[in-house]
Design an enzyme around this catalytic site. Structure first.
Site, short mmCIF file in Angstrom:
data_model
loop_
_atom_site.label_atom_id
_atom_site.label_comp_id
_atom_site.label_asym_id
_atom_site.label_seq_id
_atom_site.Cartn_x
_atom_site.Cartn_y
_atom_site.Cartn_z
N ASP A 1 0.95 -1.38 -0.01
CA ASP A 1 -0.30 -0.11 0.00
C ASP A 1 1.13 1.08 -0.26
O ASP A 1 0.35 1.97 -0.24
CB ASP A 1 -0.98 0.19 1.17
CG ASP A 1 -0.14 -0.33 2.10
OD1 ASP A 1 0.68 -0.30 2.35
OD2 ASP A 1 -1.10 -0.12 3.74
N SER A 2 2.18 1.30 0.54
CA SER A 2 3.43 2.29 -0.91
C SER A 2 2.93 2.98 -1.55
O SER A 2 3.55 3.93 -1.93
CB SER A 2 4.01 1.93 -0.42
OG SER A 2 4.58 0.56 -0.92
N ASP B 1 -1.17 -5.51 0.44
CA ASP B 1 -1.27 -5.27 1.53
C ASP B 1 -2.99 -5.06 1.33
O ASP B 1 -3.29 -5.31 -0.22
CB ASP B 1 -0.85 -3.97 1.38
CG ASP B 1 0.62 -3.49 2.23
OD1 ASP B 1 0.44 -5.24 3.46
OD2 ASP B 1 1.52 -3.48 2.13
N LYS C 1 -0.76 -9.58 3.26
CA LYS C 1 -1.04 -8.91 4.65
C LYS C 1 -1.32 -7.30 4.67
O LYS C 1 -2.26 -6.69 4.15
CB LYS C 1 0.34 -8.26 4.08
CG LYS C 1 1.23 -7.81 4.75
CD LYS C 1 3.25 -7.35 4.72
CE LYS C 1 3.25 -5.87 3.46
NZ LYS C 1 2.98 -4.29 4.27
N GLU D 1 -1.08 -5.74 8.98
CA GLU D 1 -0.52 -4.75 9.74
C GLU D 1 -0.77 -5.16 10.97
O GLU D 1 -1.95 -5.22 11.43
CB GLU D 1 0.17 -3.16 9.70
CG GLU D 1 -0.02 -2.90 7.95
CD GLU D 1 1.03 -1.65 8.25
OE1 GLU D 1 0.71 -0.95 9.26
OE2 GLU D 1 0.90 -0.92 6.72
N GLU E 1 9.25 -4.34 10.72
CA GLU E 1 9.92 -2.92 9.86
C GLU E 1 11.07 -2.26 10.51
O GLU E 1 9.67 -2.40 11.88
CB GLU E 1 9.00 -2.32 9.24
CG GLU E 1 9.39 -0.97 8.29
CD GLU E 1 8.11 -0.63 7.48
OE1 GLU E 1 7.08 -1.08 7.23
OE2 GLU E 1 8.59 0.61 6.28
#
Ligand code: KIV
Length: 266
Positions: free
Chosen positions: A43-44, A82, A112, A114, A181
């Protein structure tokens, strides 16, 4: 070459280091694919592709458009996509609906998400229903508004201990790998030793089971990058030089030449 599977990545722990990069477009996926084990549709892309301030505004629809392109451009790497902010935190059921859409509409093999212990129930719910999950602990960019920035995590004893618990919870819930991270290096090493699934470091340690970087960062597309990025190229400078030359050629009418034009057949 067959596409790598979730069990293959899971079983790589303690063997070969896992190579992962982000990809957002079909051509980039084609170039990266032979060299990677996993491609992450991160999602960057919010910042990298769309110029957003953070990944918070990224939508499921944006992820689907880019995820499908990356799957079309790859045939070897396992593609992980993401889950964007707001698409999974509310409940395991909400997470399942979003993850199912992401996988069905892109062809990616895994999602993925978070978060550590707080996401354990959701991870277990997804895995039990056939959705492979990569966890993400430490610096979690979707939580930027709580964290107050993108600084390294695990500097206090309390946070250090909590992040080990988070990684353990994610592994116990059934994730097949976890991104670690932006943490102090001893913590990345300790997490890697403490859990039986591969850790993928970004701002972690060379002793993690694998590494991931944002592709545009490592190719030198941006002047400012986080400390943990190694620039393997200076692509922005090269692109600028090429475009400056093109611009000069157009203005001097020295492009196109005979090589780039169609002449009547004689
Ligand atoms: O969105 C992303 O690119 C990521 C990586 C930085 C791990 O989550």
């Amino acid at each position: 070459m067959r596409r790598l599977t979730v069990p293959a990545i899971r079983n790589a722990k303690g063997k070969e280091p896992i190579v992962m990069l982000t990809a957002y477009t079909v051509r980039m996926a084609q170039i990266l694919d032979p060299h990677c084990d996993m491609l992450l549709v991160g999602d960057s892309l919010g910042q990298v592709i769309y110029g957003l301030d953070s990944s918070v505004p990224v939508s499921v629809e944006m992820m689907i458009a880019h995820g499908a392109a990356v799957v079309r451009g790859s045939y070897h790497s396992l593609v992980v996509i993401d889950m964007p902010f707001g698409s999974y935190e509310e409940s395991p059921q909400q997470a399942f609906r979003s993850a199912a859409r992401l996988l069905k509409e892109t062809g990616a093999a895994a999602v993925k998400l978070e978060g550590g212990a707080v996401m354990a129930e959701t991870i277990a719910f997804l895995v039990a229903r056939g959705i492979p999950v990569v966890g993400h602990v430490g610096l979690t960019p979707q939580a930027v508004n709580i964290l107050g920035g993108y600084g390294a995590r695990g500097r206090s004893q309390e946070e250090y201990a909590k992040l080990i618990d988070d990684a353990r919870a994610v592994a116990k819930a059934g994730a097949f790998a976890v991104v670690v991270e932006g943490v102090v290096e001893p913590l990345a090493i300790e997490i890697t030793k403490a859990i039986d699934i591969p850790t993928i470091g970004i701002g972690g340690s060379a002793q993690c089971d694998g590494q991931v970087l944002v592709i545009d960062d490592m190719l030198g597309m941006f002047d400012r990058v986080p400390r943990f990025v190694k620039k393997y190229e200076q692509l922005a400078e090269k692109i600028e030089a090429a475009v400056a030359q093109y611009s000069a050629d157009v203005r001097a009418r020295s492009f196109p030449t005979i090589d780039q034009t169609y002449q009547p057949k004689s």
